[in-house]
Scaffold this motif. Sequence first.
Motif, PDB file in Angstrom:
ATOM      1  N   GLY A  71       0.885  -1.176  -0.308  1.00  0.00           N
ATOM      2  CA  GLY A  71       0.058  -0.034  -0.061  1.00  0.00           C
ATOM      3  C   GLY A  71       0.782   1.110   0.083  1.00  0.00           C
ATOM      4  O   GLY A  71       0.525   2.087  -0.837  1.00  0.00           O
ATOM      5  N   GLU A  72       1.992   1.319   1.019  1.00  0.00           N
ATOM      6  CA  GLU A  72       2.631   2.409   0.784  1.00  0.00           C
ATOM      7  C   GLU A  72       3.602   2.703  -0.446  1.00  0.00           C
ATOM      8  O   GLU A  72       3.786   3.703  -0.938  1.00  0.00           O
ATOM      9  CB  GLU A  72       3.706   2.373   2.027  1.00  0.00           C
ATOM     10  N   GLU A  75       1.374   4.088  -3.237  1.00  0.00           N
ATOM     11  CA  GLU A  75       1.201   5.548  -2.731  1.00  0.00           C
ATOM     12  C   GLU A  75       2.291   6.356  -3.211  1.00  0.00           C
ATOM     13  O   GLU A  75       2.242   7.397  -3.915  1.00  0.00           O
ATOM     14  CB  GLU A  75       0.873   5.901  -1.170  1.00  0.00           C
ATOM     15  N   VAL A  76       3.766   5.949  -2.701  1.00  0.00           N
ATOM     16  CA  VAL A  76       4.881   6.521  -3.197  1.00  0.00           C
ATOM     17  C   VAL A  76       5.192   6.587  -4.571  1.00  0.00           C
ATOM     18  O   VAL A  76       5.698   7.797  -4.911  1.00  0.00           O
ATOM     19  CB  VAL A  76       5.948   6.009  -2.174  1.00  0.00           C
ATOM     20  N   GLY A  78       3.209   5.673  -7.105  1.00  0.00           N
ATOM     21  CA  GLY A  78       2.294   5.680  -8.307  1.00  0.00           C
ATOM     22  C   GLY A  78       1.775   4.521  -8.853  1.00  0.00           C
ATOM     23  O   GLY A  78       1.531   4.277  -9.938  1.00  0.00           O
ATOM     24  N   GLY A  81      -2.766  -0.487  -7.643  1.00  0.00           N
ATOM     25  CA  GLY A  81      -2.855  -1.431  -6.519  1.00  0.00           C
ATOM     26  C   GLY A  81      -2.550  -2.817  -6.842  1.00  0.00           C
ATOM     27  O   GLY A  81      -2.085  -3.624  -6.089  1.00  0.00           O
ATOM     28  N   HIS A 302      10.662   9.731   1.140  1.00  0.00           N
ATOM     29  CA  HIS A 302       9.868   9.630   0.148  1.00  0.00           C
ATOM     30  C   HIS A 302       9.774  10.741  -1.103  1.00  0.00           C
ATOM     31  O   HIS A 302       9.707  10.307  -2.083  1.00  0.00           O
ATOM     32  CB  HIS A 302       8.211   9.785   0.736  1.00  0.00           C
ATOM     33  N   ARG A 306      10.214   9.533  -4.889  1.00  0.00           N
ATOM     34  CA  ARG A 306       9.419   9.893  -5.999  1.00  0.00           C
ATOM     35  C   ARG A 306      10.108  10.620  -7.139  1.00  0.00           C
ATOM     36  O   ARG A 306       9.861  10.431  -8.136  1.00  0.00           O
ATOM     37  CB  ARG A 306       8.371  11.048  -5.368  1.00  0.00           C
TER      38      ARG A 306
END
Length: 388
Positions: A71-72, A75-76, A78, A81, A302, A306
């Motif tokens: 999950g992390e 998010e970090v 992109g 899922g 993070h 990114r």
Amino acid sequence: MWAWRPCSVRAGLRGFAETYTIQQARYPAGEPEWQPVHTVYVPADRFTAGTVSAWGDQASSLVKAHLAGPGELAEVFGVPGGLAPAVHERVVRKLASEPVEDLRVDFEDGYGVRPGPVEDGHVEQAAEAVAALHAAGALPRRWGLRVKSFADGDPERSVRTLDGFVTGVVSRAGELPGGFVVTFPKVLMEAYLGQFAEVLARLESGLGTRLRFEMQVEAPQTLHFLRGDLPESLDGRLAAAHFGVFDYTAAIGLPPHEQRLDHPACDHARHVMQTAFAGTGVELSDGSLAASPACGRKGDVHTLWRRHAELVRHSLRHGYYQGWDMHPSHLVSRFAAVYAFHLARYDSYRERVSAWEEQREAGGGVMDEPATIRTLAAALRRADAALQ
């Protein structure tokens, strides 16, 4: 009625066989072989037999602290899922098993200018460390050194370091382990390439192995002599061309805050490299991000990840499947971006190739050309190599 005139027409084909032979040698256009996804540069004075494992340990610690689960990661970076669990699992496994695919011991910009005896001492230390890694079975699949540039006006120092390093490894390991390559930086004059190739030819005479090198494209002047017959003129010793973002952007006068891999000027230089070496078998590599996390806080880590992943994706979209990593944190974002890139399209690519081979419609209105199918098949082979 039309009549074929073989003798008169065929006379216009004099020299074809020779030309075709040259074409096949110059542009082999074979299937892509395994290519590392990155090259890790370590200054020679900081390189030890524990460097590779230390980078892997540091990167793994960052994942454990700041990328706890899929999950992390989604998010970090992109990552969709549905792909995140597979990407996360591969990143963790890769950092534990093979954190560095390609290693360069750096005697150039990352090392600086040192007194002769000091550099000689670091050459010996580096050779000893390489031999220890080889004995332990921990030497990366690709490895080597970056020597100083001939453009600095002191080729003897460059050659002395290369000679000392190679002979030092051989004397300790009993051989020159496979995967060795030399990085030759700041090639402002085409003649330097021929001179360096001659150095390698002389050095290899007692080694029983063929030595190859990769040139760095770090100046606008270099673009003018990149062409398809360059590898041939160097007796096939040119293995790769690596783009140097900071020297290049400085040389063309970009302001410091615009010295970045995704600047349009860098895109132009990389496209010239692609055009020059297409079909020759010369590998291409992008450059680096000269940044590390501002501190150990999650937000700073993070932010770095990114930005680095964004640059890696930019390179991948432009057909550059290798780049430089300069800090252990870069390993995380490198592998996450590479794995997500290949996994995202793997199944659709495979379906299109299968449809072509089975002479059926691929679906979705896709009408593939033979060239596209070859590209899809090459992409699958490249993905298989990267995901193994």
